[in-house]
Design a protein around this motif. Structure first.
Motif, PDB file in Angstrom:
ATOM      1  N   TYR A 131      24.494 -18.889  54.233  1.00  0.00           N
ATOM      2  CA  TYR A 131      24.112 -20.183  54.821  1.00  0.00           C
ATOM      3  C   TYR A 131      22.781 -20.670  54.255  1.00  0.00           C
ATOM      4  O   TYR A 131      22.621 -21.855  53.955  1.00  0.00           O
ATOM      5  CB  TYR A 131      24.042 -20.091  56.346  1.00  0.00           C
ATOM      6  CG  TYR A 131      23.755 -21.454  56.950  1.00  0.00           C
ATOM      7  CD1 TYR A 131      24.790 -22.370  57.108  1.00  0.00           C
ATOM      8  CD2 TYR A 131      22.474 -21.826  57.307  1.00  0.00           C
ATOM      9  CE1 TYR A 131      24.540 -23.626  57.622  1.00  0.00           C
ATOM     10  CE2 TYR A 131      22.222 -23.077  57.820  1.00  0.00           C
ATOM     11  CZ  TYR A 131      23.249 -23.985  57.984  1.00  0.00           C
ATOM     12  OH  TYR A 131      22.997 -25.230  58.486  1.00  0.00           O
ATOM     13  N   LEU A 132      21.822 -19.783  54.090  1.00  0.00           N
ATOM     14  CA  LEU A 132      20.499 -20.192  53.610  1.00  0.00           C
ATOM     15  C   LEU A 132      20.559 -20.779  52.203  1.00  0.00           C
ATOM     16  O   LEU A 132      19.705 -21.600  51.842  1.00  0.00           O
ATOM     17  CB  LEU A 132      19.529 -19.003  53.646  1.00  0.00           C
ATOM     18  CG  LEU A 132      19.197 -18.472  55.048  1.00  0.00           C
ATOM     19  CD1 LEU A 132      18.373 -17.199  54.943  1.00  0.00           C
ATOM     20  CD2 LEU A 132      18.476 -19.522  55.871  1.00  0.00           C
ATOM     21  N   ASN A 133      21.564 -20.407  51.397  1.00  0.00           N
ATOM     22  CA  ASN A 133      21.709 -20.964  50.053  1.00  0.00           C
ATOM     23  C   ASN A 133      22.007 -22.461  50.063  1.00  0.00           C
ATOM     24  O   ASN A 133      21.942 -23.107  49.021  1.00  0.00           O
ATOM     25  CB  ASN A 133      22.797 -20.224  49.268  1.00  0.00           C
ATOM     26  CG  ASN A 133      22.293 -18.912  48.721  1.00  0.00           C
ATOM     27  OD1 ASN A 133      21.114 -18.733  48.470  1.00  0.00           O
ATOM     28  ND2 ASN A 133      23.206 -17.962  48.546  1.00  0.00           N
ATOM     29  N   ARG A 134      22.307 -23.020  51.213  1.00  0.00           N
ATOM     30  CA  ARG A 134      22.525 -24.461  51.320  1.00  0.00           C
ATOM     31  C   ARG A 134      21.204 -25.235  51.210  1.00  0.00           C
ATOM     32  O   ARG A 134      21.207 -26.442  51.047  1.00  0.00           O
ATOM     33  CB  ARG A 134      23.213 -24.800  52.636  1.00  0.00           C
ATOM     34  CG  ARG A 134      24.617 -24.231  52.720  1.00  0.00           C
ATOM     35  CD  ARG A 134      25.200 -24.387  54.112  1.00  0.00           C
ATOM     36  NE  ARG A 134      26.517 -23.779  54.178  1.00  0.00           N
ATOM     37  CZ  ARG A 134      27.653 -24.427  53.978  1.00  0.00           C
ATOM     38  NH1 ARG A 134      27.636 -25.723  53.703  1.00  0.00           N
ATOM     39  NH2 ARG A 134      28.807 -23.803  54.047  1.00  0.00           N
ATOM     40  N   PHE A 135      20.099 -24.519  51.322  1.00  0.00           N
ATOM     41  CA  PHE A 135      18.783 -25.150  51.223  1.00  0.00           C
ATOM     42  C   PHE A 135      18.272 -25.013  49.798  1.00  0.00           C
ATOM     43  O   PHE A 135      18.462 -23.988  49.146  1.00  0.00           O
ATOM     44  CB  PHE A 135      17.810 -24.517  52.215  1.00  0.00           C
ATOM     45  CG  PHE A 135      18.153 -24.837  53.639  1.00  0.00           C
ATOM     46  CD1 PHE A 135      17.629 -25.959  54.247  1.00  0.00           C
ATOM     47  CD2 PHE A 135      19.030 -24.034  54.347  1.00  0.00           C
ATOM     48  CE1 PHE A 135      17.972 -26.282  55.553  1.00  0.00           C
ATOM     49  CE2 PHE A 135      19.380 -24.349  55.650  1.00  0.00           C
ATOM     50  CZ  PHE A 135      18.846 -25.471  56.251  1.00  0.00           C
ATOM     51  N   ALA A 136      17.599 -26.064  49.325  1.00  0.00           N
ATOM     52  CA  ALA A 136      17.074 -26.075  47.960  1.00  0.00           C
ATOM     53  C   ALA A 136      15.863 -25.172  47.827  1.00  0.00           C
ATOM     54  O   ALA A 136      15.593 -24.625  46.761  1.00  0.00           O
ATOM     55  CB  ALA A 136      16.710 -27.499  47.549  1.00  0.00           C
ATOM     56  N   GLN A 137      15.117 -25.018  48.933  1.00  0.00           N
ATOM     57  CA  GLN A 137      13.890 -24.233  48.861  1.00  0.00           C
ATOM     58  C   GLN A 137      13.664 -23.499  50.179  1.00  0.00           C
ATOM     59  O   GLN A 137      13.823 -24.076  51.259  1.00  0.00           O
ATOM     60  CB  GLN A 137      12.708 -25.157  48.573  1.00  0.00           C
ATOM     61  CG  GLN A 137      11.414 -24.438  48.347  1.00  0.00           C
ATOM     62  CD  GLN A 137      10.311 -25.405  47.932  1.00  0.00           C
ATOM     63  OE1 GLN A 137      10.474 -26.615  47.974  1.00  0.00           O
ATOM     64  NE2 GLN A 137       9.187 -24.868  47.539  1.00  0.00           N
ATOM     65  N   ILE A 138      13.286 -22.234  50.064  1.00  0.00           N
ATOM     66  CA  ILE A 138      12.915 -21.411  51.221  1.00  0.00           C
ATOM     67  C   ILE A 138      11.499 -20.922  50.961  1.00  0.00           C
ATOM     68  O   ILE A 138      11.258 -20.233  49.966  1.00  0.00           O
ATOM     69  CB  ILE A 138      13.869 -20.210  51.389  1.00  0.00           C
ATOM     70  CG1 ILE A 138      15.306 -20.689  51.578  1.00  0.00           C
ATOM     71  CG2 ILE A 138      13.427 -19.338  52.552  1.00  0.00           C
ATOM     72  CD1 ILE A 138      16.335 -19.578  51.537  1.00  0.00           C
ATOM     73  N   THR A 139      10.570 -21.297  51.842  1.00  0.00           N
ATOM     74  CA  THR A 139       9.164 -20.968  51.633  1.00  0.00           C
ATOM     75  C   THR A 139       8.595 -20.317  52.889  1.00  0.00           C
ATOM     76  O   THR A 139       8.873 -20.765  53.996  1.00  0.00           O
ATOM     77  CB  THR A 139       8.344 -22.251  51.339  1.00  0.00           C
ATOM     78  OG1 THR A 139       8.967 -22.967  50.291  1.00  0.00           O
ATOM     79  CG2 THR A 139       6.915 -21.923  50.983  1.00  0.00           C
ATOM     80  N   ILE A 140       7.794 -19.272  52.689  1.00  0.00           N
ATOM     81  CA  ILE A 140       7.032 -18.698  53.796  1.00  0.00           C
ATOM     82  C   ILE A 140       5.578 -19.050  53.539  1.00  0.00           C
ATOM     83  O   ILE A 140       5.003 -18.669  52.524  1.00  0.00           O
ATOM     84  CB  ILE A 140       7.220 -17.180  53.902  1.00  0.00           C
ATOM     85  CG1 ILE A 140       8.681 -16.854  54.215  1.00  0.00           C
ATOM     86  CG2 ILE A 140       6.298 -16.600  54.984  1.00  0.00           C
ATOM     87  CD1 ILE A 140       9.006 -15.389  54.253  1.00  0.00           C
ATOM     88  N   ALA A 141       4.995 -19.818  54.461  1.00  0.00           N
ATOM     89  CA  ALA A 141       3.600 -20.243  54.349  1.00  0.00           C
ATOM     90  C   ALA A 141       2.900 -19.909  55.654  1.00  0.00           C
ATOM     91  O   ALA A 141       3.201 -20.487  56.690  1.00  0.00           O
ATOM     92  CB  ALA A 141       3.513 -21.736  54.060  1.00  0.00           C
ATOM     93  N   GLY A 142       1.982 -18.951  55.597  1.00  0.00           N
ATOM     94  CA  GLY A 142       1.300 -18.529  56.818  1.00  0.00           C
ATOM     95  C   GLY A 142       2.301 -17.903  57.762  1.00  0.00           C
ATOM     96  O   GLY A 142       3.018 -16.972  57.410  1.00  0.00           O
ATOM     97  N   ASN A 143       2.391 -18.438  58.944  1.00  0.00           N
ATOM     98  CA  ASN A 143       3.320 -17.927  59.947  1.00  0.00           C
ATOM     99  C   ASN A 143       4.517 -18.846  60.126  1.00  0.00           C
ATOM    100  O   ASN A 143       5.078 -18.937  61.214  1.00  0.00           O
ATOM    101  CB  ASN A 143       2.598 -17.732  61.286  1.00  0.00           C
ATOM    102  CG  ASN A 143       1.766 -16.476  61.287  1.00  0.00           C
ATOM    103  OD1 ASN A 143       2.159 -15.475  60.682  1.00  0.00           O
ATOM    104  ND2 ASN A 143       0.636 -16.505  61.929  1.00  0.00           N
ATOM    105  N   LYS A 144       4.908 -19.559  59.065  1.00  0.00           N
ATOM    106  CA  LYS A 144       6.050 -20.465  59.145  1.00  0.00           C
ATOM    107  C   LYS A 144       7.021 -20.206  58.001  1.00  0.00           C
ATOM    108  O   LYS A 144       6.618 -19.923  56.881  1.00  0.00           O
ATOM    109  CB  LYS A 144       5.593 -21.922  59.060  1.00  0.00           C
ATOM    110  CG  LYS A 144       4.854 -22.391  60.281  1.00  0.00           C
ATOM    111  CD  LYS A 144       4.509 -23.863  60.163  1.00  0.00           C
ATOM    112  CE  LYS A 144       3.747 -24.306  61.404  1.00  0.00           C
ATOM    113  NZ  LYS A 144       3.345 -25.697  61.301  1.00  0.00           N
ATOM    114  N   LEU A 145       8.296 -20.326  58.323  1.00  0.00           N
ATOM    115  CA  LEU A 145       9.345 -20.321  57.319  1.00  0.00           C
ATOM    116  C   LEU A 145       9.795 -21.775  57.198  1.00  0.00           C
ATOM    117  O   LEU A 145      10.157 -22.404  58.185  1.00  0.00           O
ATOM    118  CB  LEU A 145      10.520 -19.448  57.760  1.00  0.00           C
ATOM    119  CG  LEU A 145      11.744 -19.472  56.858  1.00  0.00           C
ATOM    120  CD1 LEU A 145      11.447 -18.784  55.532  1.00  0.00           C
ATOM    121  CD2 LEU A 145      12.913 -18.791  57.538  1.00  0.00           C
TER     122      LEU A 145
END
Length: 193
Positions: free
Chosen positions: A175-189
């Motif tokens: 399912y996550l591959n449906r997103f163009a970008q997955i980023t972890i920044a600080g305490n947020k995905l």
């Protein structure tokens, strides 16, 4: 700690010193009472320092919120107190909570969540196999009619139902591959389409 944090700490120490001198100066005759008051003020001071230092953690624990940025086509998930990112998706009209797991290949539903989504886990063909931290488990391949995640709606979504015991569902890479970008920044995905 930053320079500002040291400045705040120094300011609080100066206040504590003045309060201590005032307590001893005004209560010279009753030294035991002065020591008692000083101890109370010291505990108040330590509590204030702890509250200031932990404020961001307290705020994110009390109000972790899944945020949908529709104009930017993104979803922000806060890190939960358990260290994981949790997401709530609507599957076939029913809310299902997931743990985001980039190490999982599939979107995997627990039997309870599969039932909530309108599936009958007791009558599914568990022909698939998956390796987990607890060993091999049987899985059943399913298609979900509709999956909504924030403002995004997907139809005919492939998923698996875990044949074993599972405390919650996993939002894996299928399912996550449906997103163009997955980023972890600080305490947020941050998931961006």
């Amino acid at each position: 700690m930053t320079g500002d944090d040291f400045g705040h700490l120094a300011y609080l120490l100066v206040i504590l010193v003045f309060v201590g001198f005032w307590v001893f100066g005004s209560q010279r005759q009753r030294v035991s009472k002065s020591i008692q008051h000083l101890a109370i003020w010291g505990l108040i001071f330590l509590g204030a320092i702890a509250a200031v230092g932990l404020w961001d953690d307290i705020r994110s624990t009390v109000q972790p919120v899944q945020t949908v940025m529709q104009d930017e086509n993104r979803i922000e998930l806060p890190r939960a107190p358990d260290g994981h990112f949790h997401a709530t998706l609507v599957i076939n009209g029913q809310s299902v909570k997931f743990i985001v797991d980039t190490g999982a290949s599939d979107m995997v539903l627990s039997k309870q969540d599969a039932t909530r989504a309108g599936l009958d886990p007791d009558n599914l063909p568990y022909f698939g196999r998956a390796m987990t931290a607890n060993g091999e488990v049987k899985t059943a391949f399913v298609r979900l009619d509709e999956v909504r995640f924030g403002s995004f709606t997907d139809r005919n979504v492939a998923a698996s139902v875990n044949g074993g015991e599972m405390s919650g569902s996993l939002l894996g890479m299928s399912y996550l591959n449906r997103f163009a970008q997955i980023t972890i920044a600080g305490n947020k995905l941050i998931l961006t389409r």
